[in-house]
Design an enzyme around this catalytic site. Structure first.
Site, short mmCIF file in Angstrom:
data_model
loop_
_atom_site.label_atom_id
_atom_site.label_comp_id
_atom_site.label_asym_id
_atom_site.label_seq_id
_atom_site.Cartn_x
_atom_site.Cartn_y
_atom_site.Cartn_z
N ALA A 115 0.83 -1.21 0.00
CA ALA A 115 0.00 0.00 0.00
C ALA A 115 0.86 1.26 0.00
O ALA A 115 0.64 2.18 -0.80
CB ALA A 115 -0.94 -0.01 1.21
N TYR A 116 1.82 1.30 0.89
CA TYR A 116 2.69 2.48 0.99
C TYR A 116 3.48 2.68 -0.30
O TYR A 116 3.56 3.79 -0.84
CB TYR A 116 3.64 2.32 2.18
CG TYR A 116 4.45 3.56 2.49
CD1 TYR A 116 3.87 4.63 3.16
CD2 TYR A 116 5.79 3.67 2.11
CE1 TYR A 116 4.62 5.78 3.45
CE2 TYR A 116 6.53 4.80 2.39
CZ TYR A 116 5.94 5.86 3.07
OH TYR A 116 6.66 6.99 3.35
N THR A 117 4.06 1.60 -0.82
CA THR A 117 4.86 1.70 -2.04
C THR A 117 4.00 2.15 -3.22
O THR A 117 4.40 3.01 -4.01
CB THR A 117 5.51 0.35 -2.36
OG1 THR A 117 6.38 -0.01 -1.28
CG2 THR A 117 6.31 0.41 -3.65
#
Length: 250
Positions: free
Chosen positions: A154-156
């Site tokens: 998600a962050y990436t």
């Protein structure tokens, strides 16, 4: 010197806080946005500037209407906006991709990408309409906008998408003297990085702990970008702890 107005999201801690303090020292007036009003007021208290140079607006950037109210408050108080530091961000639990809860995915994308877009939209509207026209936008990317850590889908994804948003905004803003760039940060010492380092140590041992740098070096880069004339843009800048894994990291 003519007063310059900046808005920082995620200003209650970490990179947002140290950048706010650095910009105040440079003579800027600031609007501080973030979810926790108490933390924002702590940032303001640390500045030792007068009320005329600060505006505190508790804001969840993933809430479209809250972002509209934020920018309306900035316009009402200061009359213009010269700098948006799109800094608010969050991460998700470091779990295998298939185990990431749907709500965690939505929250990260909602803040890191959608929230950044809402702020970009409102900044464009204000910067196009004001006189003199234009301003600068700095998006907080990440080393993760280039290479991921394990279990960080998600962050990436949010940070890779933010890079595309930075490029699009840079292009769309040119005709209106709106300069948009991105700062990609690696291992600045903040509350978030300390949590990440603790997780690494628990999972892989003390040898896995990575070098970190003082977050004030990131603030120095933000100030450098902020103080440039609008005829100059820094599309991308990377500031990282020397010695941290980056190319080929895992």
């Amino acid at each position: 010197m003519e007063r310059r107005i900046a808005l920082i999201t995620g200003a209650g801690s970490g990179i947002g806080r140290v950048s706010a303090l650095a910009l105040w020292r440079e003579g800027w007036s600031l609007a501080l946005a973030g979810r926790r009003e108490e933390a924002l007021r702590e940032t303001f208290a640390m500045s030792r500037v007068g009320d005329d140079r600060a505006l505190v607006v508790p804001t969840d950037v993933s809430d479209r209407e809250a972002v509209e109210r934020l920018f309306a408050a900035v316009k009402d108080r200061f009359g213009r906006l010269d700098l948006l530091f799109n800094n608010a961000g969050m991460s998700a639990p470091g779990v295998p991709l298939e185990d990431l809860p749907a709500e965690a995915w939505k929250n990260v994308i909602g803040v890191n990408l959608t929230g950044a877009f809402w702020c970009l939209q409102e900044a464009f509207r204000l910067m196009k309409a004001q006189d003199p026209q234009g301003g600068r936008i700095i998006n907080n990317g990440s080393i993760s906008a280039h290479v991921p850590r394990p279990n960080s889908a998600a962050y990436t994804a949010s940070k890779h998408a933010l890079t595309g948003l930075t490029r699009a905004a840079s292009l769309d803003g040119r005709a209106f003297d709106i300069a948009c760039g991105q700062i990609d940060i690696g291992n600045a010492r903040t509350e978030m990085s300390e949590r990440m380092q603790s997780k690494l140590e628990r999972a892989k041992g003390a040898a896995a702990v990575e070098p970190q740098m003082d977050a004030r070096h990131v603030a120095d880069a933000v100030v450098y970008m902020a103080n440039l004339p609008l005829s100059v843009n820094v599309p991308f800048i990377t500031v990282m702890a020397n010695g941290m894994p980056y190319i080929g990291r895992g």
